[in-house]
Design a protein around this motif. Structure first.
Motif, mmCIF file in Angstrom:
data_model
loop_
_atom_site.group_PDB
_atom_site.id
_atom_site.type_symbol
_atom_site.label_atom_id
_atom_site.label_comp_id
_atom_site.label_asym_id
_atom_site.label_seq_id
_atom_site.Cartn_x
_atom_site.Cartn_y
_atom_site.Cartn_z
ATOM 1 N N GLU A 1 -2.359 16.641 -0.409
ATOM 2 C CA GLU A 1 -0.628 17.040 -1.488
ATOM 3 C C GLU A 1 -0.228 15.614 -1.296
ATOM 4 O OE1 GLU A 1 2.329 19.492 -3.913
ATOM 5 O OE2 GLU A 1 1.220 20.161 -2.182
ATOM 6 N N ALA A 2 -0.079 14.732 -2.396
ATOM 7 C CA ALA A 2 0.710 14.074 -2.316
ATOM 8 C C ALA A 2 1.808 13.430 -3.799
ATOM 9 C CB ALA A 2 0.340 12.657 -1.672
ATOM 10 N N MET A 3 3.243 13.546 -3.859
ATOM 11 C CA MET A 3 3.791 13.569 -5.054
ATOM 12 C C MET A 3 3.031 14.197 -6.415
ATOM 13 S SD MET A 3 4.582 9.492 -5.470
ATOM 14 C CE MET A 3 5.790 10.083 -6.354
ATOM 15 N N LYS A 4 2.809 15.526 -5.561
ATOM 16 C CA LYS A 4 2.217 16.721 -7.182
ATOM 17 C C LYS A 4 0.909 16.172 -7.487
ATOM 18 C CE LYS A 4 6.162 18.435 -7.275
ATOM 19 N NZ LYS A 4 6.639 20.258 -6.642
ATOM 20 N N LEU A 5 0.226 15.276 -6.837
ATOM 21 C CA LEU A 5 -1.139 15.165 -6.948
ATOM 22 C C LEU A 5 -2.352 15.675 -5.435
ATOM 23 C CD1 LEU A 5 -0.904 11.338 -8.096
ATOM 24 C CD2 LEU A 5 -1.554 13.625 -9.545
ATOM 25 N N PHE A 6 -3.586 16.005 -6.021
ATOM 26 C CA PHE A 6 -4.171 16.385 -4.133
ATOM 27 C C PHE A 6 -5.253 16.075 -4.518
ATOM 28 C CE2 PHE A 6 -1.943 20.507 -6.345
ATOM 29 C CZ PHE A 6 -0.809 21.057 -4.878
ATOM 30 N N ASN A 7 -5.556 15.094 -3.799
ATOM 31 C CA ASN A 7 -6.485 14.106 -2.963
ATOM 32 C C ASN A 7 -7.195 14.972 -2.234
ATOM 33 O OD1 ASN A 7 -5.024 11.584 -4.526
ATOM 34 N ND2 ASN A 7 -3.477 12.558 -3.064
ATOM 35 N N PRO A 8 -8.805 14.867 -2.463
ATOM 36 C CA PRO A 8 -9.450 15.088 -1.806
ATOM 37 C C PRO A 8 -9.627 14.119 -0.474
ATOM 38 C CG PRO A 8 -10.810 13.940 -3.467
ATOM 39 C CD PRO A 8 -9.422 14.372 -3.662
ATOM 40 N N LEU A 9 -9.906 14.618 0.452
ATOM 41 C CA LEU A 9 -9.965 13.376 1.303
ATOM 42 C C LEU A 9 -12.477 13.521 2.115
ATOM 43 C CD1 LEU A 9 -9.593 11.722 4.705
ATOM 44 C CD2 LEU A 9 -9.555 14.232 5.063
ATOM 45 N N ASN B 1 -5.561 -11.844 -3.154
ATOM 46 C CA ASN B 1 -6.037 -10.580 -4.539
ATOM 47 C C ASN B 1 -6.508 -9.531 -3.571
ATOM 48 O OD1 ASN B 1 -6.308 -12.811 -6.823
ATOM 49 N ND2 ASN B 1 -8.135 -13.565 -5.845
ATOM 50 N N VAL B 2 -5.227 -8.691 -4.033
ATOM 51 C CA VAL B 2 -4.990 -7.221 -4.040
ATOM 52 C C VAL B 2 -5.662 -6.450 -4.902
ATOM 53 C CG1 VAL B 2 -3.679 -5.220 -2.120
ATOM 54 C CG2 VAL B 2 -3.402 -7.960 -1.545
ATOM 55 N N HIS B 3 -6.668 -5.311 -5.040
ATOM 56 C CA HIS B 3 -7.276 -4.677 -5.653
ATOM 57 C C HIS B 3 -6.535 -2.894 -5.101
ATOM 58 C CE1 HIS B 3 -9.785 -3.359 -8.982
ATOM 59 N NE2 HIS B 3 -8.585 -2.440 -9.300
ATOM 60 N N LEU B 4 -6.119 -2.474 -5.359
ATOM 61 C CA LEU B 4 -5.800 -0.973 -5.390
ATOM 62 C C LEU B 4 -6.135 -0.316 -6.361
ATOM 63 C CD1 LEU B 4 -2.609 -1.529 -3.093
ATOM 64 C CD2 LEU B 4 -5.189 -1.360 -1.923
ATOM 65 N N GLY B 5 -7.207 1.497 -5.580
ATOM 66 C CA GLY B 5 -7.140 1.942 -6.306
ATOM 67 C C GLY B 5 -7.278 3.495 -6.428
ATOM 68 N N ARG B 6 -6.897 4.175 -7.016
ATOM 69 C CA ARG B 6 -7.261 5.647 -6.719
ATOM 70 C C ARG B 6 -8.277 6.963 -6.975
ATOM 71 N NH1 ARG B 6 -2.126 7.051 -4.969
ATOM 72 N NH2 ARG B 6 -0.546 6.138 -6.364
ATOM 73 N N ARG B 7 -9.591 7.361 -6.033
ATOM 74 C CA ARG B 7 -10.177 7.900 -6.494
ATOM 75 C C ARG B 7 -10.055 9.305 -7.851
ATOM 76 N NH1 ARG B 7 -13.807 9.150 -1.178
ATOM 77 N NH2 ARG B 7 -13.955 6.905 -0.786
ATOM 78 N N ILE C 1 0.627 -1.372 0.226
ATOM 79 C CA ILE C 1 0.074 0.028 0.389
ATOM 80 C C ILE C 1 1.090 1.233 -0.336
ATOM 81 C CG2 ILE C 1 -1.477 1.810 1.314
ATOM 82 C CD1 ILE C 1 -2.985 -1.448 2.380
ATOM 83 N N ASP C 2 1.706 1.253 0.549
ATOM 84 C CA ASP C 2 2.853 2.270 0.937
ATOM 85 C C ASP C 2 3.203 2.697 -0.596
ATOM 86 O OD1 ASP C 2 3.863 2.236 4.342
ATOM 87 O OD2 ASP C 2 2.353 2.870 3.348
ATOM 88 N N SER C 3 4.028 1.659 -1.207
ATOM 89 C CA SER C 3 4.703 1.896 -2.829
ATOM 90 C C SER C 3 3.323 2.503 -3.316
ATOM 91 C CB SER C 3 4.724 0.348 -2.775
ATOM 92 O OG SER C 3 6.255 -0.048 -1.977
ATOM 93 N N PHE C 4 2.622 1.671 -3.351
ATOM 94 C CA PHE C 4 1.299 2.447 -4.404
ATOM 95 C C PHE C 4 0.982 3.798 -4.378
ATOM 96 C CE2 PHE C 4 -3.180 2.816 -5.072
ATOM 97 C CZ PHE C 4 -3.913 2.544 -6.472
ATOM 98 N N GLU C 5 0.672 4.347 -2.922
ATOM 99 C CA GLU C 5 0.769 5.529 -2.744
ATOM 100 C C GLU C 5 1.552 6.439 -3.102
ATOM 101 O OE1 GLU C 5 -2.073 5.636 1.653
ATOM 102 O OE2 GLU C 5 -0.153 5.649 1.730
ATOM 103 N N ARG C 6 3.170 5.851 -3.088
ATOM 104 C CA ARG C 6 4.792 6.536 -3.560
ATOM 105 C C ARG C 6 4.322 6.422 -4.719
ATOM 106 N NH1 ARG C 6 6.815 4.230 1.560
ATOM 107 N NH2 ARG C 6 7.566 2.612 -0.455
ATOM 108 N N SER C 7 3.831 6.034 -5.843
ATOM 109 C CA SER C 7 3.720 5.800 -7.031
ATOM 110 C C SER C 7 2.768 6.676 -7.803
ATOM 111 C CB SER C 7 3.485 3.984 -7.867
ATOM 112 O OG SER C 7 2.073 4.128 -7.211
ATOM 113 N N VAL D 1 -2.479 4.440 -11.494
ATOM 114 C CA VAL D 1 -3.693 4.832 -10.902
ATOM 115 C C VAL D 1 -4.754 3.693 -10.110
ATOM 116 C CG1 VAL D 1 -5.913 4.832 -11.995
ATOM 117 C CG2 VAL D 1 -3.823 6.333 -12.877
ATOM 118 N N GLU D 2 -4.580 1.841 -11.192
ATOM 119 C CA GLU D 2 -4.731 1.080 -10.496
ATOM 120 C C GLU D 2 -3.598 -0.091 -10.209
ATOM 121 O OE1 GLU D 2 -7.772 -0.986 -12.785
ATOM 122 O OE2 GLU D 2 -9.311 -1.525 -11.300
ATOM 123 N N LEU D 3 -3.825 -0.741 -9.195
ATOM 124 C CA LEU D 3 -3.136 -1.798 -8.635
ATOM 125 C C LEU D 3 -3.145 -3.398 -8.787
ATOM 126 C CD1 LEU D 3 0.456 -2.832 -8.615
ATOM 127 C CD2 LEU D 3 -0.399 -2.337 -6.352
#
Length: 145
Positions: free
Chosen positions: A103-111, A29-35, A10-16, A19-21
């Motif tokens: 803001e994480a890695m120049k991306l703005f993620n809404p909470l 089975n793990v499926h990670l995605g960004r909103r 999860i940490d690696s995905f957040e730093r990358s 958009v989806e993993l």
């Protein structure tokens, strides 16, 4: 898969910038995605020095919940320096309302609010660096807004 391995994934995905993993190992089975990103206007700010002392995590009252940062980054409590905060103490918000932007890695993620609630306390300052799991708001669930 052990929980430490899952946390590292999860940490690696957040730093990358992915958009989806999708990850499969044995029966796991793990499926990670960004909103989808919400466009937010944010002006550059100067970095603030880290706080000298670590603040203890506040304990919510029985009918209250902590709204925490889903990732590490810089939390913005308003869409831009010239605009008002997304929410304030005593405000009632609906499920899905934007409460802050991280803001994480120049991306703005809404909470976004995960449930209808009343904001009881704001636990961070605008522009503050936060880690994943850092409490941002203390909120009380409400039936409707």
């Amino acid at each position: 898969m052990h929980s430490k391995d899952l946390e590292r994934l999860i940490d690696s995905f957040e730093r990358s910038t992915l958009v989806e993993l999708k990850y499969t190992q044995g029966n796991t089975n793990v499926h990670l995605g960004r909103r989808q990103q919400t466009p937010v206007e944010v002006a550059e700010t100067t970095l603030k020095p880290a706080a000298a002392a670590v603040m203890p995590t506040p304990s919510p009252q029985p009918n209250e919940h902590l709204i925490v940062a889903p990732m590490a980054g810089i939390v913005y409590l308003r869409p831009s320096p010239a605009k008002p905060d997304f929410t304030s103490i005593g405000s009632q918000v609906s499920e899905g309302d934007t409460l802050a932007v991280i803001e994480a890695m120049k991306l703005f993620n809404p909470l976004e609010a995960e449930f209808a609630c009343e904001i009881v306390e704001i636990l961070v300052a605008d522009g503050e660096d936060v880690e994943r799991g850092t409490p941002i708001y203390r909120a009380r669930k409400v039936n409707h807004v």
